[in-house]
Design an enzyme around this catalytic site. Structure first.
Site, short mmCIF file in Angstrom:
data_model
loop_
_atom_site.label_atom_id
_atom_site.label_comp_id
_atom_site.label_asym_id
_atom_site.label_seq_id
_atom_site.Cartn_x
_atom_site.Cartn_y
_atom_site.Cartn_z
N ASP A 52 0.83 -1.20 0.00
CA ASP A 52 0.00 0.00 0.00
C ASP A 52 0.87 1.26 0.00
O ASP A 52 2.00 1.24 0.51
CB ASP A 52 -0.91 0.02 1.22
CG ASP A 52 -2.02 -1.03 1.14
OD1 ASP A 52 -2.33 -1.47 0.02
OD2 ASP A 52 -2.57 -1.39 2.20
N TYR A 80 6.68 -8.42 8.54
CA TYR A 80 6.40 -6.98 8.64
C TYR A 80 6.75 -6.46 10.03
O TYR A 80 6.62 -7.19 11.02
CB TYR A 80 4.92 -6.69 8.40
CG TYR A 80 4.38 -7.05 7.05
CD1 TYR A 80 4.38 -6.11 6.01
CD2 TYR A 80 3.86 -8.31 6.80
CE1 TYR A 80 3.88 -6.43 4.76
CE2 TYR A 80 3.35 -8.65 5.55
CZ TYR A 80 3.36 -7.69 4.53
OH TYR A 80 2.86 -8.03 3.30
N ASP A 94 -6.47 2.01 8.49
CA ASP A 94 -5.14 2.64 8.54
C ASP A 94 -5.34 4.16 8.49
O ASP A 94 -6.46 4.66 8.68
CB ASP A 94 -4.23 2.14 7.41
CG ASP A 94 -4.75 2.47 6.01
OD1 ASP A 94 -5.75 3.23 5.89
OD2 ASP A 94 -4.16 1.98 5.03
N ARG A 186 -3.63 -4.57 7.87
CA ARG A 186 -4.66 -3.59 8.28
C ARG A 186 -5.80 -4.28 9.03
O ARG A 186 -6.28 -3.77 10.05
CB ARG A 186 -5.21 -2.86 7.06
CG ARG A 186 -4.31 -1.81 6.48
CD ARG A 186 -5.02 -1.06 5.37
NE ARG A 186 -5.16 -1.87 4.17
CZ ARG A 186 -6.16 -1.73 3.28
NH1 ARG A 186 -7.10 -0.84 3.50
NH2 ARG A 186 -6.21 -2.49 2.22
#
Length: 246
Positions: A52, A80, A94, A186
């Site tokens: 993203d 991540y 987010d 998310r």
């Protein structure tokens, strides 16, 4: 799209290369692809898994014949690091949308924060965000979500191999996650906030690993552009061969 002639120094890119790119914040994954296509003039080029715009980190870009490996790379586990802000939620899960539903978090303890990760570890079912590129009836669901239309998505099986809280600075909680392909961090942030009863949204995200490929060895888009230019500049054509740079 037919491949136009390229500089002969870049023939290895036509044969196939795997480029590890450190995607900057606010760029789309296609922005990085388009920039490298401009540097190299390689038509056959693509990325192996979208990041993203509000996420940074490792993006695998394949050129030439190596584009056939894209699905293989997309299927690898991902790692991540990032942060979740507790005490509010957002429609997009987010910071693409404004925080809302503010809640008191004064009762949240470190023990609760660590304990809440357990229910999100292992094989779980996850509902993707309504603000995502998943298609329903042939159209990306985010188009309907942006119009305020409720979109129901079915939960999907994913695996969270590890979910570690690395630092607590309330209302911000820092984490490291190792997960299967298809995982939406998310959604994990949103679900984690719900589990704590105070809401939560993803406030930062960096992809640090895809399979055995590490962000540590990734280059910026500009560094890759400089590398390509260096190949062109240092190319010595064979006698009676190529003379003009493309």
């Amino acid at each position: 799209m037919k491949q136009k002639p390229i500089h002969p120094a870049l023939e290895p890119y036509l044969e196939g290369k795997v480029l590890l790119v450190n995607k900057p914040l606010h760029w789309t994954s296609f922005d990085a692809v388009r920039k490298i296509r401009g540097f190299s003039r390689i038509t056959k080029i693509g990325h192996a898994g979208t990041l993203d715009p509000l996420a940074s980190g490792l993006l695998i870009i394949c050129t030439g014949k190596f584009t056939k490996k894209i699905n293989e790379y997309m299927g690898m586990e991902k790692e991540y690091t990032g942060s979740i802000t507790l005490g509010a939620s957002t429609p997009t899960y987010d910071l693409e949308s404004e925080p809302e539903n503010q809640q008191d978090i004064s009762h949240i303890t470190e023990e609760m924060i660590h304990a809440a990760t357990a229910q999100f570890t292992g094989p779980i079912m996850q509902v993707p965000p309504s603000h995502s590129a998943i298609k329903k009836d042939g159209k990306p669901v985010y188009l309907a979500a942006r119009k305020g239309i409720d979109v129901e998505l079915e939960p999907r099986p994913i695996t969270i191999y590890s979910f570690e809280i690395t630092r607590i600075e309330l209302p911000v909680v820092h984490f490291k996650v190792v997960c299967s392909t298809g995982t939406y961090i998310r959604s994990l942030a949103n679900d984690y906030g719900k589990a704590l009863g105070v809401g939560g949204y993803l406030s930062s995200l960096c992809r640090t690993r895809i399979g055995n490929f590490s962000l540590e060895y990734a280059l910026s888009v500009d560094a890759i552009g400089a590398e390509i230019q260096h190949l062109k500049n240092s190319y010595i054509p064979p006698a009676g061969g190529y003379t003009d740079a493309v």
